[in-house]
Design a protein around this motif. Structure first.
Motif, mmCIF file in Angstrom:
data_model
loop_
_atom_site.group_PDB
_atom_site.id
_atom_site.type_symbol
_atom_site.label_atom_id
_atom_site.label_comp_id
_atom_site.label_asym_id
_atom_site.label_seq_id
_atom_site.Cartn_x
_atom_site.Cartn_y
_atom_site.Cartn_z
ATOM 1 N N UNK A 172 0.811 -1.218 0.000
ATOM 2 C CA UNK A 172 0.000 0.000 0.000
ATOM 3 C C UNK A 172 0.846 1.270 0.000
ATOM 4 N N UNK A 173 1.994 1.236 0.661
ATOM 5 C CA UNK A 173 2.816 2.451 0.767
ATOM 6 C C UNK A 173 3.841 2.583 -0.360
ATOM 7 N N UNK A 174 4.224 1.482 -0.939
ATOM 8 C CA UNK A 174 5.265 1.519 -1.971
ATOM 9 C C UNK A 174 4.882 2.382 -3.179
ATOM 10 N N UNK A 175 3.651 2.298 -3.696
ATOM 11 C CA UNK A 175 3.321 3.119 -4.881
ATOM 12 C C UNK A 175 3.339 4.625 -4.628
ATOM 13 N N UNK A 176 3.311 5.043 -3.361
ATOM 14 C CA UNK A 176 3.307 6.479 -3.092
ATOM 15 C C UNK A 176 4.593 7.147 -3.570
ATOM 16 N N UNK A 177 5.724 6.436 -3.483
ATOM 17 C CA UNK A 177 7.006 7.039 -3.877
ATOM 18 C C UNK A 177 7.048 7.308 -5.377
ATOM 19 N N UNK A 178 6.692 6.337 -6.261
ATOM 20 C CA UNK A 178 6.666 6.675 -7.690
ATOM 21 C C UNK A 178 5.698 7.802 -8.031
ATOM 22 N N UNK A 179 4.569 7.852 -7.321
ATOM 23 C CA UNK A 179 3.612 8.929 -7.590
ATOM 24 C C UNK A 179 4.234 10.287 -7.266
ATOM 25 N N UNK A 180 4.872 10.389 -6.094
ATOM 26 C CA UNK A 180 5.534 11.641 -5.731
ATOM 27 C C UNK A 180 6.671 11.957 -6.701
#
Length: 581
Positions: A172-180
């Protein structure tokens, strides 16, 4: 900004090899990361359980071995990446140089505005400082990009298998980094491109100013140009600091996000470990692997800004390669592949020339540089081309040099004993091998006198060089130099006078021994003594050759009256219609 520009992959074979090496290295490093995490969890758990060194010794040795293997593999991958970067830069530079100078095309400098074609100085900056920035892209960004595509998925798979709750938190948290990263990348792309444009403008303008410094000093404009360079430098400094500020802030944002995500995993693992719902070795394995899932993405974000200058430069290289500049020497309406050169002077250079209704119009100019010109030049004939400034004399020479093609009409050639052939059907390289060109301001390199003369025939022995210098009225002053023919002349022949430089250029043309000789204002700006020596050398040069001389020098008229030269006067540029001779 694309993470990987497909044009780089298509343009340079080294990129494809580098990608293959990066993928293999990424897979091996990923395997070593997983193995190292399991071994560490095993060693720490065994030590906590009271196992002795004898039982844990092999595992400890394996941990050390994996660490060494990771270091060696990372070093080898980076060394390979730097080698690939060097090869790619070389390939791109060669393509760029071939594009602007080879294949019968000539790059024409146009005012650079950041969107059109670059000026000569900007092109130099692009091919040197700009492409050098690809080192970071290849050596640090691309390998991290490959790891970012492999390591998180592999770690997530292992963690999910070991503990699905921790795996769900990471998922759940891993995709936040590519989005940012994508949001930051979109914001910084324009700033990175602006920074590169300013650097290109600064480097290009600085080179242009240095080349024109003597003229600026004469007209007392050096200080104004220094102020302009200072303003451009300040603009580049501000853009660079702005880009760095964004890079630091984005790196901080990614670090905070990754740290919070790892902390969230650690909290839920710790709570379940305290409650007895999770064994110690699994908890250690998850805690060791969790940071590894976010690390490649964080490193990609950190390396993104450092590598984008090189990508922006490569993008401009591809834009220049795609740009159709300089008149194609095939000219006219001819289609199909250009003729292949054979590497020797074309026989047509020793034959007759005919121009039929030739006109040339440069892009962005209302009036044509040349219009409706009919002209015939017989083999062995010597032509004196006169006319007011702007009449198209230099343009006519550029047509014969294959630097431009006519926008109307055609140029025909007839080899000795052959039939008329359009100029565009002769390979440009072979045509130029049969032409000797003496410009108004010949370029001399910081080499010996002999090497500068040998530019016309690189393999010529010294005796031929001396003979060419004697025929060009240059041997007397050359032998008076400190080392004679071995004397270095300095950049642009700084140690010689204008007349001496001109005679070195004539000796170069003598040594080339081409059947067609083109001379542009050979006696302009020379004192009477030097001008007389140059005229004597030109007469010798043209013996048995076809020659075209562009000049305003009235002293050539005496040779024209004696029948040695045929005079063709081009009309003033304001006149229309056709000129026949």
């Amino acid at each position: 900004m694309k993470p990987l520009d497909p044009r780089l992959v298509r343009a340079a074979g080294a990129v494809r090899l580098h990608l293959a090496v990066s993928v293999v290295s990424g897979v091996l490093i990923t395997g070593l990361i997983l193995l190292q995490a399991w071994l560490l969890a095993r060693v720490i758990t065994g030590a906590w359980a009271g196992e002795g060194l004898a039982a844990l010794g092999p595992a400890i040795t394996a941990v050390a071995g994996v660490a060494v293997a990771r270091a060696v593999l990372s070093y080898a991958a980076e060394a390979s990446a730097l080698h690939s970067a060097a090869r790619t830069k070389s390939q791109l530079r060669r393509r760029l140089v071939a594009h602007v100078t080879g294949s019968g095309r000539v790059w024409t400098a146009e005012p650079g505005d950041g969107h059109g074609s670059p000026r000569a100085g900007e092109l130099v900056t692009l091919a040197t400082r700009g492409l050098d920035a690809l080192d970071d892209y290849f050596a640090r960004y691309l390998p991290r990009l490959v790891l970012a595509a492999i390591v998180p998925l592999a770690v997530l798979a292992v963690v999910l298998r070991a503990d699905w709750i921790s795996g769900a938190v990471i998922a759940l948290t891993l995709p936040l980094i590519p989005v940012f990263m994508a949001l930051i990348g979109m914001y910084t792309q324009e700033r990175t491109e602006r920074q590169w444009r300013l650097l290109s403008r600064l480097g290009g303008h600085f080179l242009d100013v240095v080349e024109g410094l003597p003229t600026l000093a004469v007209f007392q404009r050096a200080k104004a140009q220094a102020a302009l360079i200072r303003r451009v430098g300040d603009a580049h400094r501000s853009a660079t600091m702005g880009t760095l500020r964004i890079a630091f802030l984005s790196a901080l944002a990614l670090e905070v996000l990754a740290t919070l995500a790892v902390a969230l995993v650690a909290v839920e693992v710790g709570l379940r470990l305290l409650g007895g719902h999770m064994d110690y070795q699994t908890a250690l394995l998850v805690l060791i692997l969790a940071p590894e899932a976010y690390l490649p993405l964080r490193e990609v974000g950190a390396r993104f800004h450092a590598s984008m200058e090189g990508v922006a430069a490569a993008d401009q290289v591809f834009a220049e390669l795609d740009r159709k500049h300089g008149s194609p020497v095939s000219g006219g309406t001819r289609t199909g592949a250009p003729p292949e050169p054979v590497g020797r002077p074309h026989p047509a250079a020793a034959g007759d020339l005919r121009l039929e209704g030739v006109g040339v119009r440069y892009p962005g100019r209302d009036a044509p540089a040349l219009s409706g010109l009919d002209l015939s030049i017989a083999a062995g004939e010597r032509l004196l081309l006169t006319g007011p400034s702007g009449a198209g004399k230099t343009t006519l020479l550029s047509l014969l040099l294959r630097l431009h093609a006519p926008t109307e009409g055609r140029v025909l050639l007839r080899p000795p004993g052959g039939a008329w052939t359009p100029l565009e059907e002769v390979p440009a390289q072979d045509w130029r091998l049969g032409v000797a060109w003496v410009p108004q301001h010949p370029y001399l390199f910081d080499l010996s006198v002999a090497d500068n003369i040998r530019l016309g025939a690189p393999e010529a022995p010294l005796e031929r060089v001396r003979e060419a210098a004697r025929r060009a009225e240059a041997d007397a002053f050359i032998t008076g130099l400190p080392q004679g023919y071995d004397t270095r002349l300095g950049e642009r022949g700084a140690r010689l006078s204008s007349g001496q430089r001109q005679r070195i250029a004539l000796a170069r043309a003598m040594l080339r021994d081409a059947p067609l000789v083109l001379l542009d204002e050979p006696t302009a700006h020379l004192d009477p003594e030097n001008a007389a020596a140059v005229r004597t050398a030109v007469v010798r040069l043209l013996e048995g050759r076809t020659g075209v001389i562009v000049t305003h020098d009235a002293a050539w008229a005496r040779q024209a009256l004696s029948g040695d030269l045929r005079v063709v006067a081009l009309p003033a540029p304001a006149r229309e219609g056709r000129l026949s001779r």
